[in-house]
Every structure is written in C-alpha cells, then in structure tokens.
Design a protein around this motif. Structure first.
Motif, PDB file in Angstrom:
ATOM      1  N   THR A 165      46.311  16.391  49.184  1.00  0.00           N
ATOM      2  CA  THR A 165      45.809  17.760  49.299  1.00  0.00           C
ATOM      3  C   THR A 165      44.378  17.886  48.780  1.00  0.00           C
ATOM      4  N   GLN A 166      43.927  16.916  47.997  1.00  0.00           N
ATOM      5  CA  GLN A 166      42.594  16.976  47.403  1.00  0.00           C
ATOM      6  C   GLN A 166      41.531  16.335  48.292  1.00  0.00           C
ATOM      7  N   PHE A 167      41.873  15.214  48.915  1.00  0.00           N
ATOM      8  CA  PHE A 167      40.860  14.426  49.625  1.00  0.00           C
ATOM      9  C   PHE A 167      40.993  14.450  51.142  1.00  0.00           C
ATOM     10  N   PHE A 168      41.980  15.195  51.672  1.00  0.00           N
ATOM     11  CA  PHE A 168      42.168  15.264  53.117  1.00  0.00           C
ATOM     12  C   PHE A 168      42.411  16.714  53.532  1.00  0.00           C
TER      13      PHE A 168
ATOM     14  N   ILE B 135      35.214  12.015  41.864  1.00  0.00           N
ATOM     15  CA  ILE B 135      34.864  12.385  43.238  1.00  0.00           C
ATOM     16  C   ILE B 135      35.273  13.835  43.540  1.00  0.00           C
ATOM     17  N   PRO B 136      34.356  14.660  44.043  1.00  0.00           N
ATOM     18  CA  PRO B 136      34.720  16.027  44.442  1.00  0.00           C
ATOM     19  C   PRO B 136      35.734  16.001  45.587  1.00  0.00           C
ATOM     20  N   GLY B 137      36.480  17.079  45.760  1.00  0.00           N
ATOM     21  CA  GLY B 137      37.517  17.132  46.780  1.00  0.00           C
ATOM     22  C   GLY B 137      36.971  17.370  48.170  1.00  0.00           C
ATOM     23  N   TYR B 138      37.862  17.328  49.154  1.00  0.00           N
ATOM     24  CA  TYR B 138      37.494  17.528  50.557  1.00  0.00           C
ATOM     25  C   TYR B 138      36.866  18.898  50.782  1.00  0.00           C
ATOM     26  N   ALA B 139      37.352  19.888  50.071  1.00  0.00           N
ATOM     27  CA  ALA B 139      36.831  21.240  50.247  1.00  0.00           C
ATOM     28  C   ALA B 139      35.372  21.354  49.822  1.00  0.00           C
ATOM     29  N   THR B 140      34.929  20.424  48.974  1.00  0.00           N
ATOM     30  CA  THR B 140      33.554  20.466  48.455  1.00  0.00           C
ATOM     31  C   THR B 140      32.587  19.611  49.272  1.00  0.00           C
ATOM     32  N   ILE B 141      32.980  18.369  49.576  1.00  0.00           N
ATOM     33  CA  ILE B 141      32.045  17.446  50.240  1.00  0.00           C
ATOM     34  C   ILE B 141      32.567  16.929  51.577  1.00  0.00           C
TER      35      ILE B 141
ATOM     36  N   TRP C 108      33.157  12.990  53.174  1.00  0.00           N
ATOM     37  CA  TRP C 108      32.640  12.048  52.178  1.00  0.00           C
ATOM     38  C   TRP C 108      33.701  11.748  51.117  1.00  0.00           C
ATOM     39  N   ALA C 109      34.556  12.720  50.860  1.00  0.00           N
ATOM     40  CA  ALA C 109      35.583  12.532  49.826  1.00  0.00           C
ATOM     41  C   ALA C 109      36.528  11.380  50.169  1.00  0.00           C
ATOM     42  N   PRO C 110      37.210  11.395  51.341  1.00  0.00           N
ATOM     43  CA  PRO C 110      38.092  10.269  51.658  1.00  0.00           C
ATOM     44  C   PRO C 110      37.345   8.952  51.839  1.00  0.00           C
ATOM     45  N   LEU C 111      36.096   9.024  52.313  1.00  0.00           N
ATOM     46  CA  LEU C 111      35.323   7.792  52.502  1.00  0.00           C
ATOM     47  C   LEU C 111      34.997   7.128  51.155  1.00  0.00           C
ATOM     48  N   LEU C 112      34.604   7.942  50.185  1.00  0.00           N
ATOM     49  CA  LEU C 112      34.299   7.391  48.859  1.00  0.00           C
ATOM     50  C   LEU C 112      35.555   6.842  48.183  1.00  0.00           C
ATOM     51  N   VAL C 113      36.655   7.563  48.352  1.00  0.00           N
ATOM     52  CA  VAL C 113      37.920   7.092  47.780  1.00  0.00           C
ATOM     53  C   VAL C 113      38.320   5.760  48.408  1.00  0.00           C
ATOM     54  N   LEU C 114      38.163   5.663  49.722  1.00  0.00           N
ATOM     55  CA  LEU C 114      38.492   4.418  50.412  1.00  0.00           C
ATOM     56  C   LEU C 114      37.637   3.258  49.898  1.00  0.00           C
ATOM     57  N   LEU C 115      36.335   3.494  49.721  1.00  0.00           N
ATOM     58  CA  LEU C 115      35.433   2.460  49.222  1.00  0.00           C
ATOM     59  C   LEU C 115      35.880   1.964  47.845  1.00  0.00           C
ATOM     60  N   LEU C 116      36.210   2.888  46.971  1.00  0.00           N
ATOM     61  CA  LEU C 116      36.632   2.515  45.617  1.00  0.00           C
ATOM     62  C   LEU C 116      37.989   1.820  45.625  1.00  0.00           C
ATOM     63  N   ARG C 117      38.884   2.218  46.529  1.00  0.00           N
ATOM     64  CA  ARG C 117      40.164   1.525  46.656  1.00  0.00           C
ATOM     65  C   ARG C 117      39.948   0.078  47.125  1.00  0.00           C
ATOM     66  N   LEU C 118      38.985  -0.128  47.987  1.00  0.00           N
ATOM     67  CA  LEU C 118      38.687  -1.489  48.453  1.00  0.00           C
ATOM     68  C   LEU C 118      38.167  -2.353  47.302  1.00  0.00           C
ATOM     69  N   ILE C 119      37.323  -1.763  46.454  1.00  0.00           N
ATOM     70  CA  ILE C 119      36.828  -2.503  45.283  1.00  0.00           C
ATOM     71  C   ILE C 119      37.988  -2.821  44.338  1.00  0.00           C
ATOM     72  N   GLN C 120      38.882  -1.849  44.154  1.00  0.00           N
ATOM     73  CA  GLN C 120      40.059  -2.080  43.319  1.00  0.00           C
ATOM     74  C   GLN C 120      40.895  -3.235  43.862  1.00  0.00           C
TER      75      GLN C 120
END
Length: 523
Positions: free
Chosen positions: A47-50, A110-116, A119-131
C-alpha cells in the motif's frame, strides 16, 4: 574433488570455536533480519510503494520485488564467492554486511508512491537487488568460515548454529514489527511506523561490524595462502571443470532446490497463508508463527549433530518427503480453523461501530467495523474504510475492506502446532545442509562452489515460493469466479509448486547423493 586440501589445525579450543560461531552468527542473523522485514511487511508495503486501486496486483508486485532479491543471490554468490576464495572469508562477508545494512536503512527512508510515484517501487527494487547480492555472498562465507574451524566429526553440529540464524532473523523481524506496531498503534504503524524496523537495522549492523572486525581469518584459508596454493581463478575451477560442475549441479537438484522450497513454504508462505487466506488478525498471526519458530529452532542443532553420526542425506530427504506428503492436509486444516462458512454465528451478538477521522490533507475517513461472534469462540471483524476527499473533481475512492479473524485458544494452539510441524521439516532439510555443501568441495574453491548451488536453490527455487504460490491461488480463485466449482479448494493450489520441486529433488537425491557424514568426508 580437485585441488590440494589443507588440514585444519586440531588445536582450536572450544572457546575460540564458539567465539568464531558467535561472530559469524551475529552478522548472519542481522542480515537475515534485514532481508526478511521486507517480506514480513509485504501487505503494508504494497500500500506504500504501489498504486492502491488494485490490492491484489499491489501485493503480487511487492512479493515480486521481494523475490527479486532472491533471484540475484546466485550472482552475489559468484561475485563474493570468488572474492572470498581470492582474498579471504573474513573481509568478504564484512563487505556484504555493510551493503545489506545500508540498503535496509535506505528502504526505510524512501518516500511512498503517493509522494514520488513510480520512483518509489523502482528505488525499492534497486535496494532489494543490492540486498540480494550481499546475501548471496554472506551465507557461503559464514558457513565456510565456521566449517574450516570445526574439528573433524563435528562439522554438522557446529555449522548448524549458522543454520539457526535464518529462522532467528525471521523471528527477530517479527518481534520488532510487533513491538513497534503495539507501541505506536495500528494507524500510525501503517502510516509511517513500518519504517522503524528498517531504520533500526543500522544500529544492529554497526554492532555486528565491530564484532566481525575482531575476527581472524580461517585457519585452512590462511594455511593455503601461506603455502601459495590459493586458486587463481575460482570460477573457472569451480564451473569450468566437468567433475566440479557435476557436483555443483547434483548439490542443486539433489538437495538445495528441495531444501529451499521446504524452507520458504514452512516459514514464509505459512505466514502469508494464515494472514491472507485465513485472514488471521495481524498480531495473532505473527505470534503464532513466532512461537512455532522459537519452539522448532533447537532442532537445527539436533539434526545437524545427528547428521555427523548417521549422514546428511537421509535426514534432508526425509524432511522433503514429509513436506510432499503432508502439506495439503496441513494447509487444509489451517484453512478450516478460520473458515467462517463452517461455523455457527451468534447473529444477535453482532456489533457495528463507526468512527470518523480527518487526515492532515483534509480528507475524511469513515471506518466501519462489524464484529461477528461465533459459537466456538472465534471473533471476526469486517473493517471498511471509506475516504471522502476534499479535492474538487477527484474520482471517488473505492472503500478499503479488510477482514481480521481472532482464533479461540484451542484453534490458536492447534495452528501453532501445524506451523511448528512445518518448521520441523525445515530443520531437517536445513540443519545439515551447510556441512553437506562444505564437504563437497576442496578448500581452495569452497566459498565459490558451495555458494552458487545454495543460492540458486534457496534464492530462486525457494525465494520464489511465496510469489508463485500466491499467483497460483489467485489464478485458481479467479477461475472459480468465472466457472464456479471449476477448482476444488483453490486456496491449496499454491502448494503444487513446492510439492513438485521437492518431489523432483527427492528423487534425484535418493538416486545420486551419497549418505556422507563428517566421519566419512574428506577434509
């Protein structure tokens, strides 16, 4: 096997050995905590990033992002495994710890989907890949490091302590989430409090970095290095030579793929199932899984130690077979414990409560909670939130409807037992697997060789379990909506994936794996 093997010093004291295990386990525990808080909070993060207009699609997107971290784990195994065989175990998994901790902390910012927006899910995906890359290099280093300190005849026992860290990391993530949620309240936790478990990880990572900086290099690796016997190209030696490549493939399709799906079904999919299919209330569902995890964790060490005496193969394959045979009846029983259509409701006792609240942007939120009481003591709540926006020309917001089932005492403990049984299967397949993998490969290429089959088995076959199983259930449910009765018990359809993978792995392992124990393994 190829390559000259180095003999482990036999003078390592128990105190030194347990300090090695503690240092390795603390860092690995933190990394698993970092990795799993994302999965534990999947429902909220969706609900936050999508976008919120399609909750099922948002949840699947969140699970796919979670799974992406698993998919890249084999690449992390290659990168950091090679580094570990070239420069050493200690410094390699020190780097992975920093990458993991930094990424987790950043997700909390990371700000939520409602804010950015997207970019929100994209940044989360990038950080998950690093993890995922970092975790791909972590486990092999920790398991190898402990195994190369452990005395002959006790590798299964000592490496099994590393195996507990994955479950304890999940347990710790659930504990932190529950404490944060209870202290802040449901609304604040859903709005911004979910960030706290992510941000707290930076403190834990800082402590584990200090501990790991004090560690010495593994004695077997140090001996190889002093003798000039390090592999010049671990990747080519591990996968370019037919004999070693054959062992890697056998380890993957005869052990780790099946072990991976058993692990993620018994712990992660179990939590997702009781929350989504059974609608068990958030706190109660996490408590159920936490109790089962805590009760079963000692069995990692029990089965790891047992594998030193009777061999690894039989224990691991038995865990897979039990999962294959019992998953459907277990999950059918889990579902029945919360199936409202089979229970008698006290209709006269039903209550309806409405609350009106105002958001900072001026939107009015009407929360209607209908509470149902049943003869067996079960309580079910239907919670509907309707948002009245103050913006002119804006589209009406579709009401958010959630269900929360609170089990009575008897059903609660039965569900704990059913989850515990699944985690017991996990301890059987996972407790001995570190020693099993370590003993397959020579010291000079061990980090690289063991990391790849482990992370393909766990990262891809295992890590995709929640996403694939949830997608299978969604497809079966949709088919039933189109043609009623076309799929019998659609909530069980997701189990075909782990059953199939574990079944194939069981057959290959039964036919081709040797029942090697630490007493018969080469050093």
């Amino acid at each position: 096997m190829t390559g000259k093997q180095a003999k482990a010093p036999q003078t390592v004291s128990n105190r030194t050995l347990f300090s090695v295990i503690s240092a390795s386990s603390v860092g690995t525990l933190i990394e698993w905590y970092d990795f799993y808080i994302f999965g534990s909070l999947a429902a909220i993060l969706s609900t936050q990033f999508f976008p919120k207009d399609n909750p099922t699609a948002a949840l699947l997107s969140t699970l796919a992002t979670f799974a992406a971290g698993f998919v890249v784990r084999p690449f992390g195994a290659l990168v950091f495994g090679r580094l570990g065989d070239l420069v050493g175990r200690k410094y390699t998994f020190l780097v992975t710890l920093v990458l993991m901790g930094g990424s987790t902390f950043a997700i909390g910012l990371i700000p939520g989907y409602a804010t950015i927006g997207f970019w929100a899910p994209l940044l989360v995906l990038l950080l998950r890949l690093i993890q995922g890359l970092a975790l791909g290099g972590e486990y092999g280093g920790a398991a190898t490091y402990v195994a190369e300190y452990a005395p002959k005849g006790r590798r299964g026992f000592y490496t099994s302590f590393i195996q507990t860290t994955a479950t304890l990391g999940l347990f710790m993530s659930l504990g932190v989430i529950l404490m944060t949620r209870e202290s802040l309240g449901v609304d604040k936790f859903s709005e911004w409090g979910w960030r706290v478990p992510f941000l707290l990880s930076i403190v834990l990572v800082g402590v584990s970095i200090v501990i790991r900086l004090r560690m010495a290099e593994s004695p077997l690796f140090s001996k190889l290095k002093s003798e000039g016997n390090l592999s010049k190209n671990p990747l080519a030696e591990s996968f370019g030579k037919k004999k070693n490549l054959k062992i890697v493939l056998l380890a993957l399709f005869g052990a780790t793929a099946g072990q991976g799906v058993i692990w993620y079904t018994g712990q992660f999919y179990a939590l997702s199932f009781i929350q989504k299919a059974c609608n068990i209330e958030f706190v109660q569902s996490n408590i159920i899984v936490a109790i089962a995890l805590l009760a079963a964790t000692p069995f990692f060490v029990i089965f790891g130690g047992l594998s030193d005496r009777i061999g690894r193969k039989g224990i691991m394959l038995t865990g897979m077979l039990l999962g294959i045979l019992t998953y459907r009846p277990i999950y059918d029983k889990l579902y029945s414990l919360a199936d409202l259509t089979t229970k008698q409701e006290f209709s006269d006792a039903r209550t309806i409560d409405r609350k009106l609240s105002k958001r900072p942007n001026g939107d009015l939120v009407t929360t209607t909670t209908t509470t149902h009481f049943f003869a067996d003591g079960l309580v079910a709540k239907d919670i509907e939130k309707t948002i009245s926006t103050t913006e002119s020309g804006s589209k009406p917001v579709k009401p958010e409807v959630t269900k929360a089932v609170t089990l009575p005492t008897g059903s609660f403990w039965l569900m704990v037992v059913l989850i515990f049984v699944q985690v017991l299967y996990v301890t059987m397949v996972y407790g001995p697997v570190a020693a099993f993998l370590v003993e397959l490969f020579p010291t000079r290429i061990r980090y690289t060789s063991m990391s790849l089959p482990y992370h393909i088995g766990n990262g891809i076959f295992g890590g995709l379990t929640p996403f694939i199983a949830t997608a299978l259930v969604a497809t079966a449910t949709k088919a039933n909506e189109t043609i009623p009765g076309s799929v019998d018990k659609p909530y069980l359809e997701g189990l075909w994936y782990p059953i199939l993978v574990a079944g194939v792995c069981f057959i290959i392992g039964l036919l081709y794996l040797k029942n090697k124990s630490d007493n018969t393994a080469e050093d």
